[in-house]
Design a protein around this motif. Sequence first.
Motif, PDB file in Angstrom:
ATOM      1  N   UNK A   1      44.000   3.284  19.413  1.00 61.37           N
ATOM      2  CA  UNK A   1      45.013   4.340  19.427  1.00 61.37           C
ATOM      3  C   UNK A   1      44.475   5.640  20.022  1.00 61.37           C
ATOM      4  N   UNK A   2      43.328   6.078  19.533  1.00 63.49           N
ATOM      5  CA  UNK A   2      42.772   7.350  20.000  1.00 63.49           C
ATOM      6  C   UNK A   2      42.350   7.280  21.453  1.00 63.49           C
ATOM      7  N   UNK A   3      41.706   6.198  21.856  1.00 62.03           N
ATOM      8  CA  UNK A   3      41.254   6.123  23.246  1.00 62.03           C
ATOM      9  C   UNK A   3      42.437   6.051  24.206  1.00 62.03           C
ATOM     10  N   UNK A   4      43.500   5.366  23.827  1.00 66.74           N
ATOM     11  CA  UNK A   4      44.703   5.321  24.669  1.00 66.74           C
ATOM     12  C   UNK A   4      45.272   6.719  24.852  1.00 66.74           C
ATOM     13  N   UNK A   5      45.391   7.470  23.758  1.00 67.42           N
ATOM     14  CA  UNK A   5      45.950   8.823  23.842  1.00 67.42           C
ATOM     15  C   UNK A   5      45.036   9.768  24.618  1.00 67.42           C
ATOM     16  N   UNK A   6      43.739   9.693  24.367  1.00 71.63           N
ATOM     17  CA  UNK A   6      42.810  10.610  25.023  1.00 71.63           C
ATOM     18  C   UNK A   6      42.660  10.301  26.510  1.00 71.63           C
ATOM     19  N   UNK A   7      42.517   9.030  26.850  1.00 65.77           N
ATOM     20  CA  UNK A   7      42.388   8.662  28.260  1.00 65.77           C
ATOM     21  C   UNK A   7      43.707   8.900  28.992  1.00 65.77           C
TER      22      UNK A   7
ATOM     23  N   UNK B   1      53.627   8.196  22.034  1.00 62.76           N
ATOM     24  CA  UNK B   1      52.452   7.860  21.219  1.00 62.76           C
ATOM     25  C   UNK B   1      51.907   9.072  20.480  1.00 62.76           C
ATOM     26  N   UNK B   2      52.617  10.182  20.564  1.00 62.29           N
ATOM     27  CA  UNK B   2      52.163  11.436  19.970  1.00 62.29           C
ATOM     28  C   UNK B   2      50.792  11.826  20.507  1.00 62.29           C
ATOM     29  N   UNK B   3      50.634  11.655  21.804  1.00 61.36           N
ATOM     30  CA  UNK B   3      49.390  12.056  22.453  1.00 61.36           C
ATOM     31  C   UNK B   3      49.290  13.562  22.510  1.00 61.36           C
TER      32      UNK B   3
ATOM     33  N   UNK C   1      44.121  22.215  23.810  1.00 64.33           N
ATOM     34  CA  UNK C   1      43.676  22.501  22.441  1.00 64.33           C
ATOM     35  C   UNK C   1      43.898  21.295  21.537  1.00 64.33           C
ATOM     36  N   UNK C   2      45.083  20.715  21.610  1.00 64.04           N
ATOM     37  CA  UNK C   2      45.374  19.534  20.797  1.00 64.04           C
ATOM     38  C   UNK C   2      44.506  18.355  21.222  1.00 64.04           C
ATOM     39  N   UNK C   3      44.217  18.249  22.516  1.00 62.99           N
ATOM     40  CA  UNK C   3      43.324  17.203  23.010  1.00 62.99           C
ATOM     41  C   UNK C   3      41.956  17.329  22.341  1.00 62.99           C
ATOM     42  N   UNK C   4      41.417  18.536  22.319  1.00 61.56           N
ATOM     43  CA  UNK C   4      40.102  18.762  21.711  1.00 61.56           C
ATOM     44  C   UNK C   4      40.106  18.439  20.221  1.00 61.56           C
ATOM     45  N   UNK C   5      41.168  18.812  19.518  1.00 62.29           N
ATOM     46  CA  UNK C   5      41.267  18.510  18.084  1.00 62.29           C
ATOM     47  C   UNK C   5      41.314  17.004  17.853  1.00 62.29           C
ATOM     48  N   UNK C   6      42.119  16.301  18.644  1.00 65.17           N
ATOM     49  CA  UNK C   6      42.234  14.850  18.528  1.00 65.17           C
ATOM     50  C   UNK C   6      40.899  14.182  18.836  1.00 65.17           C
TER      51      UNK C   6
END
Length: 194
Positions: free
Chosen positions: A72-78, A124-126, A131-136
């Motif tokens: 989940x996290x890698x899909x959203x971050x990438x 996906x609530x990416x 800023x939100x990217x860094x927090x995630x």
Amino acid sequence: VDRVFYRVSGYLYGSASGSSRPLPEVIYDKTVISTSSWKCIEYIKKTHCDLDAACSVSEIAELSAYSGLVESASTRLIGYTHWKHSKNYHEVTKPAVCQNIFLPVASYLRKVRHDELVSLMDRLSGPVDDTEFLETAESFLRHISVRLGSLDLYFSSLSTLDIYSSVFVLFSLNSPHPFNPLRSLLQDRFPNLI
């Protein structure tokens, strides 16, 4: 992530069926087996090797939870890094995806596929901004860093979680995108993942 897992497992990875199917795909004996990450892994486990075979029942339960987190996290971050971050998309992703592709398909990829992927990231609530990217990213890396601790492997033997998280880390360290805070987060705050 998927590409390396499949190469480790000895399978061909690619998109033989064109742009109508999403990656990843496992192609075996010229037949598309699956386009879903976990279905591909399940197929490989049944037919080739099961990296999780040596895990205990409690490790399998924990593996499932952490694998879901990594997926989940890698899909959203990438997805954010490649498709949603404007500078990254225009300077790196779009030229890389569209090079050596004839005009109608390149136009499709540039506009339609880009819009589809940005919409998917929203569903996906990416991350919506840097800023939100860094927090995630920090939350995700903290979770897997704490789980790994000072060990070389997450469990007593190599597992799919080791493959997924290692490839995500390698990908993050080597990303050519101008906006890539994952590299500095990994090097400065979570060096045990490297």
